[in-house]
Design a protein around this motif. Structure first.
Motif, PDB file in Angstrom:
ATOM      1  N   TYR A  35      59.392  81.162 -13.940  1.00 39.14           N
ATOM      2  CA  TYR A  35      59.785  81.091 -15.357  1.00 39.14           C
ATOM      3  C   TYR A  35      58.630  81.623 -16.194  1.00 39.14           C
ATOM      4  N   SER A  36      58.942  82.149 -17.330  1.00 33.19           N
ATOM      5  CA  SER A  36      57.871  82.640 -18.209  1.00 33.19           C
ATOM      6  C   SER A  36      57.654  81.674 -19.374  1.00 33.19           C
ATOM      7  N   THR A  37      57.410  80.395 -19.071  1.00 31.20           N
ATOM      8  CA  THR A  37      57.144  79.415 -20.124  1.00 31.20           C
ATOM      9  C   THR A  37      55.648  79.318 -20.363  1.00 31.20           C
ATOM     10  N   SER A  38      55.273  79.145 -21.602  1.00 36.69           N
ATOM     11  CA  SER A  38      53.853  79.132 -21.948  1.00 36.69           C
ATOM     12  C   SER A  38      53.137  77.869 -21.470  1.00 36.69           C
ATOM     13  N   ASP A  39      53.851  76.740 -21.405  1.00 35.19           N
ATOM     14  CA  ASP A  39      53.177  75.501 -21.004  1.00 35.19           C
ATOM     15  C   ASP A  39      53.102  75.323 -19.486  1.00 35.19           C
ATOM     16  N   TYR A  60      55.345  66.274  -9.291  1.00 31.74           N
ATOM     17  CA  TYR A  60      54.543  67.157  -8.447  1.00 31.74           C
ATOM     18  C   TYR A  60      53.595  68.013  -9.287  1.00 31.74           C
ATOM     19  N   GLY A  61      53.011  67.416 -10.309  1.00 31.71           N
ATOM     20  CA  GLY A  61      52.057  68.136 -11.151  1.00 31.71           C
ATOM     21  C   GLY A  61      52.692  69.272 -11.920  1.00 31.71           C
ATOM     22  N   GLY A  62      53.958  69.117 -12.287  1.00 27.25           N
ATOM     23  CA  GLY A  62      54.657  70.172 -13.029  1.00 27.25           C
ATOM     24  C   GLY A  62      55.178  71.280 -12.142  1.00 27.25           C
ATOM     25  N   ARG A  63      55.137  71.072 -10.829  1.00 28.00           N
ATOM     26  CA  ARG A  63      55.623  72.094  -9.906  1.00 28.00           C
ATOM     27  C   ARG A  63      57.119  71.862  -9.667  1.00 28.00           C
ATOM     28  N   VAL A  64      57.904  72.499 -10.506  1.00 29.52           N
ATOM     29  CA  VAL A  64      59.359  72.380 -10.450  1.00 29.52           C
ATOM     30  C   VAL A  64      59.943  73.771 -10.284  1.00 29.52           C
ATOM     31  N   ALA A  65      61.229  73.828  -9.930  1.00 27.63           N
ATOM     32  CA  ALA A  65      61.858  75.134  -9.730  1.00 27.63           C
ATOM     33  C   ALA A  65      63.350  75.046  -9.976  1.00 27.63           C
ATOM     34  N   GLY A  66      63.883  76.175 -10.398  1.00 24.82           N
ATOM     35  CA  GLY A  66      65.320  76.368 -10.406  1.00 24.82           C
ATOM     36  C   GLY A  66      65.672  77.009  -9.077  1.00 24.82           C
ATOM     37  N   VAL A  67      66.748  76.568  -8.482  1.00 26.58           N
ATOM     38  CA  VAL A  67      67.146  77.102  -7.184  1.00 26.58           C
ATOM     39  C   VAL A  67      68.528  77.721  -7.298  1.00 26.58           C
TER      40      VAL A  67
END
Length: 192
Positions: A35-39, A60-67
């Motif tokens: 993703y191209s999110t700034s945060d 997970y420390g902000g380690r998320v994903a769309g699948v």
């Protein structure tokens, strides 16, 4: 030659034990982008219904994903994966551990990762930035047990305009199993 009961029982135990000991999921090859999110957290909305909770919980420390295909009509929401990139000179051997919080599609990808997750694929800060220049990288992944801290969390959706509608979103469940059903019951408290 006839085996005694003790030997037969031992043989049965060995036959049943081998599959249990050999449970090891193979990695699946695919591709990933970010993703191209700034945060660095990913999108505040998503097909899983987690909304801001997926970002604020700092899973997970902000380690998320769309699948994509792993989303499975929502059954894949909240599942955890180990993702390793396949650019040997840049990639960390452990890769990134992440949680699926959205449905996402990229250029023939299975994962659209948060920038934090994508940068975790690299060996160090320099290699992570080099990977980012690729945009989409070849990866391998496997599903792993989720290891959330605390209890199972859920969120009651408050945005419904129908007073007879009750929506509940399960945010996290430890382990490797899918949530396929939920039972609710009402508790009546009587005051004497």
């Amino acid at each position: 030659m006839e085996l005694s009961f003790k030997h037969q029982l031992g043989l049965v135990c060995v036959i049943l034990l081998f599959p249990a000991l050999c449970y090891c999921q193979e990695y699946t090859k695919s591709r990933a982008t970010f993703y191209s999110t700034s945060d660095g957290y990913g999108t505040p909305t998503g097909a899983c219904g987690f909304g801001e909770y997926g970002r604020k919980m700092n899973w997970y420390g902000g380690r998320v994903a769309g699948v994509s295909g792993l989303w499975r009509n929502g059954a894949g929401c909240g599942t955890c994966y180990q993702v390793r990139c396949l650019v040997p000179e840049l990639c960390d051997t452990n890769g990134a551990y992440l949680v699926a919080t959205d449905q996402g599609y990229g250029d023939r990808t299975d994962f659209v990762m948060s920038p934090r997750a994508f940068l975790k694929l690299g060996r160090n800060e320099y290699s992570s930035e080099e990977l980012k220049k690729y945009g989409t990288v070849d990866i391998e992944y496997k599903r792993v047990p989720c290891t959330y801290t605390g209890n199972v969390l859920f969120h009651i959706k408050e945005t419904s305009t129908n007073p007879g509608y009750f929506a509940l979103v399960i945010l996290n469940v430890n382990g490797i199993h899918d949530v396929t059903a939920v039972e609710l019951y009402q508790v009546y408290l009587y005051h004497l």
